[in-house]
Design a protein around this motif. Sequence first.
Motif, PDB file in Angstrom:
ATOM      1  N   ALA A  66       3.223   5.827  -5.721  1.00  0.00           N
ATOM      2  CA  ALA A  66       3.044   5.859  -7.173  1.00  0.00           C
ATOM      3  C   ALA A  66       1.936   6.829  -7.561  1.00  0.00           C
ATOM      4  O   ALA A  66       2.074   7.593  -8.528  1.00  0.00           O
ATOM      5  CB  ALA A  66       2.728   4.454  -7.693  1.00  0.00           C
ATOM      6  N   PHE A  67       0.837   6.824  -6.810  1.00  0.00           N
ATOM      7  CA  PHE A  67      -0.262   7.745  -7.121  1.00  0.00           C
ATOM      8  C   PHE A  67       0.177   9.193  -6.986  1.00  0.00           C
ATOM      9  O   PHE A  67      -0.074  10.023  -7.876  1.00  0.00           O
ATOM     10  CB  PHE A  67      -1.458   7.485  -6.202  1.00  0.00           C
ATOM     11  CG  PHE A  67      -2.543   8.515  -6.349  1.00  0.00           C
ATOM     12  CD1 PHE A  67      -3.432   8.463  -7.410  1.00  0.00           C
ATOM     13  CD2 PHE A  67      -2.666   9.557  -5.437  1.00  0.00           C
ATOM     14  CE1 PHE A  67      -4.425   9.424  -7.564  1.00  0.00           C
ATOM     15  CE2 PHE A  67      -3.656  10.523  -5.574  1.00  0.00           C
ATOM     16  CZ  PHE A  67      -4.541  10.455  -6.640  1.00  0.00           C
ATOM     17  N   ILE A  68       0.825   9.520  -5.874  1.00  0.00           N
ATOM     18  CA  ILE A  68       1.261  10.902  -5.653  1.00  0.00           C
ATOM     19  C   ILE A  68       2.250  11.331  -6.739  1.00  0.00           C
ATOM     20  O   ILE A  68       2.174  12.450  -7.267  1.00  0.00           O
ATOM     21  CB  ILE A  68       1.895  11.049  -4.258  1.00  0.00           C
ATOM     22  CG1 ILE A  68       0.855  10.804  -3.164  1.00  0.00           C
ATOM     23  CG2 ILE A  68       2.526  12.432  -4.093  1.00  0.00           C
ATOM     24  CD1 ILE A  68      -0.273  11.802  -3.125  1.00  0.00           C
ATOM     25  N   ASN A 111       1.327  14.215  -9.596  1.00  0.00           N
ATOM     26  CA  ASN A 111       2.110  15.449  -9.684  1.00  0.00           C
ATOM     27  C   ASN A 111       2.786  15.596 -11.034  1.00  0.00           C
ATOM     28  O   ASN A 111       2.917  16.711 -11.554  1.00  0.00           O
ATOM     29  CB  ASN A 111       3.151  15.476  -8.558  1.00  0.00           C
ATOM     30  CG  ASN A 111       2.587  15.990  -7.260  1.00  0.00           C
ATOM     31  OD1 ASN A 111       2.537  17.187  -7.016  1.00  0.00           O
ATOM     32  ND2 ASN A 111       2.119  15.080  -6.417  1.00  0.00           N
ATOM     33  N   LEU A 112       3.234  14.502 -11.600  1.00  0.00           N
ATOM     34  CA  LEU A 112       3.849  14.559 -12.926  1.00  0.00           C
ATOM     35  C   LEU A 112       2.847  15.080 -13.958  1.00  0.00           C
ATOM     36  O   LEU A 112       3.149  16.002 -14.725  1.00  0.00           O
ATOM     37  CB  LEU A 112       4.354  13.175 -13.323  1.00  0.00           C
ATOM     38  CG  LEU A 112       5.207  13.052 -14.589  1.00  0.00           C
ATOM     39  CD1 LEU A 112       6.092  11.811 -14.507  1.00  0.00           C
ATOM     40  CD2 LEU A 112       4.353  12.976 -15.858  1.00  0.00           C
ATOM     41  N   VAL A 113       1.651  14.509 -13.965  1.00  0.00           N
ATOM     42  CA  VAL A 113       0.642  14.883 -14.956  1.00  0.00           C
ATOM     43  C   VAL A 113       0.095  16.284 -14.691  1.00  0.00           C
ATOM     44  O   VAL A 113       0.035  17.131 -15.599  1.00  0.00           O
ATOM     45  CB  VAL A 113      -0.500  13.857 -14.973  1.00  0.00           C
ATOM     46  CG1 VAL A 113      -1.624  14.311 -15.907  1.00  0.00           C
ATOM     47  CG2 VAL A 113       0.012  12.487 -15.405  1.00  0.00           C
ATOM     48  N   LYS A 133       0.834  -1.213   0.000  1.00  0.00           N
ATOM     49  CA  LYS A 133       0.000   0.000   0.000  1.00  0.00           C
ATOM     50  C   LYS A 133       0.864   1.256   0.000  1.00  0.00           C
ATOM     51  O   LYS A 133       0.523   2.260  -0.656  1.00  0.00           O
ATOM     52  CB  LYS A 133      -0.917  -0.005   1.229  1.00  0.00           C
ATOM     53  CG  LYS A 133      -2.033  -1.041   1.171  1.00  0.00           C
ATOM     54  CD  LYS A 133      -2.880  -0.992   2.431  1.00  0.00           C
ATOM     55  CE  LYS A 133      -3.983  -2.033   2.397  1.00  0.00           C
ATOM     56  NZ  LYS A 133      -4.828  -1.996   3.625  1.00  0.00           N
ATOM     57  N   GLN A 134       1.963   1.209   0.724  1.00  0.00           N
ATOM     58  CA  GLN A 134       2.871   2.359   0.756  1.00  0.00           C
ATOM     59  C   GLN A 134       3.427   2.649  -0.632  1.00  0.00           C
ATOM     60  O   GLN A 134       3.515   3.802  -1.060  1.00  0.00           O
ATOM     61  CB  GLN A 134       4.013   2.119   1.736  1.00  0.00           C
ATOM     62  CG  GLN A 134       3.597   2.014   3.204  1.00  0.00           C
ATOM     63  CD  GLN A 134       2.920   3.261   3.710  1.00  0.00           C
ATOM     64  OE1 GLN A 134       1.698   3.277   3.899  1.00  0.00           O
ATOM     65  NE2 GLN A 134       3.679   4.329   3.901  1.00  0.00           N
TER      66      GLN A 134
END
Length: 361
Positions: free
Chosen positions: A275-277, A281-283, A269-270
């Motif tokens: 990966a989501f954050i 932020n990249l997009v 989960k970590q």
Amino acid sequence: MATLVYFQFTFAAITTILVAGSVLGRMNIKAWMAFVPLWLIFSYTVGAYSIWGGGFLYHWGVIDYSGGYVIHLSSGVAGFVAAYWVGPRPQADRERFPPNNVLLMLAGAGLLWMGWSGFNGGAPYAANLTSSIAVLNTNLSAATSLLVWTTLDVIFFGKPSVIGAIQGMVTGLAGVTPGAGLIQTWAAIIIGIFSGSVPWASMMILHKKSTLLQQVDDTLAVFYTHAVAGILGGTMTGLFAHPDLCKLSLPNPTNGAFYGGNGGKQLLKQWAGAAFIAVWNLVSTTLILLVIKMFIPLRMAEEELGIGDDAAHGEEAYALWGDGEKFDATRHATQMQQFERDQEAAHPSYVHGARGVTIVL
């Protein structure tokens, strides 16, 4: 509620300042003024709410005690992306970019270290067991990381560096932030060891071997000291989060992989939360900058870059002739003569100081 709002406001402000560290020395101030509110709304707020505000990552069980993902990972990724789109500084600035003042840098580092105790200690919004442990772990990790970074500098470069020591301090603080109130003190020391070595290796070794990393001019190395440290800290939290401490702070009981049980799932989960954050932020940072670019140049003009602060703001940070600036008799001589006339009028015995001395900062 007012205290909570202000506390969260400072987190948002700090994150934006970290992003600025990646684009120092060339981003158009007008573009930056447009970027800040847009990035806070469409990038930072999404990550903060997802993990802290009762969003889907929070309910799923991703742990970020005080901002390793929300602040450090997001600012490191966003800063790196922004540096890519804005472009690099002039080559002369990239080759020689010494600190303006090492003593003031040390003073700022001390204030930062002290403030971080409030940063992590205040995260539970109460003076309790969790906040006490968080403060102790924060200082242990920072001190350990500083020593490890300095030791590596001595081993590989032959001498300790004040700049390196401060970078080690920062990575130790950022690394422990995701789990400061959820881990035992021995785990904080381990996090400090890895926080002082992994970001060091990414900056000193990986950077020199990667063409992409060398092309992107991350002025203050925010990606290495914050994004790398943030992911590392989140991973270590997934390993060392203590079950009893998790019960005090988290909505659902969990623990790190080191303690068995469902700890392996927590570690996954970590990674998923990181990966989501990072992807968000990249997009979002890319889209925001491309939209701003349609109306405002992201980068200062080359002639303005050659002048610096005076071109961007109509004023200079220091009234010194040096640091590459040529003496302009039409401007500097007039200012000096007026200064001397004012001094002579106020102090008849005033003795002229040296003129035309180039001060190398």
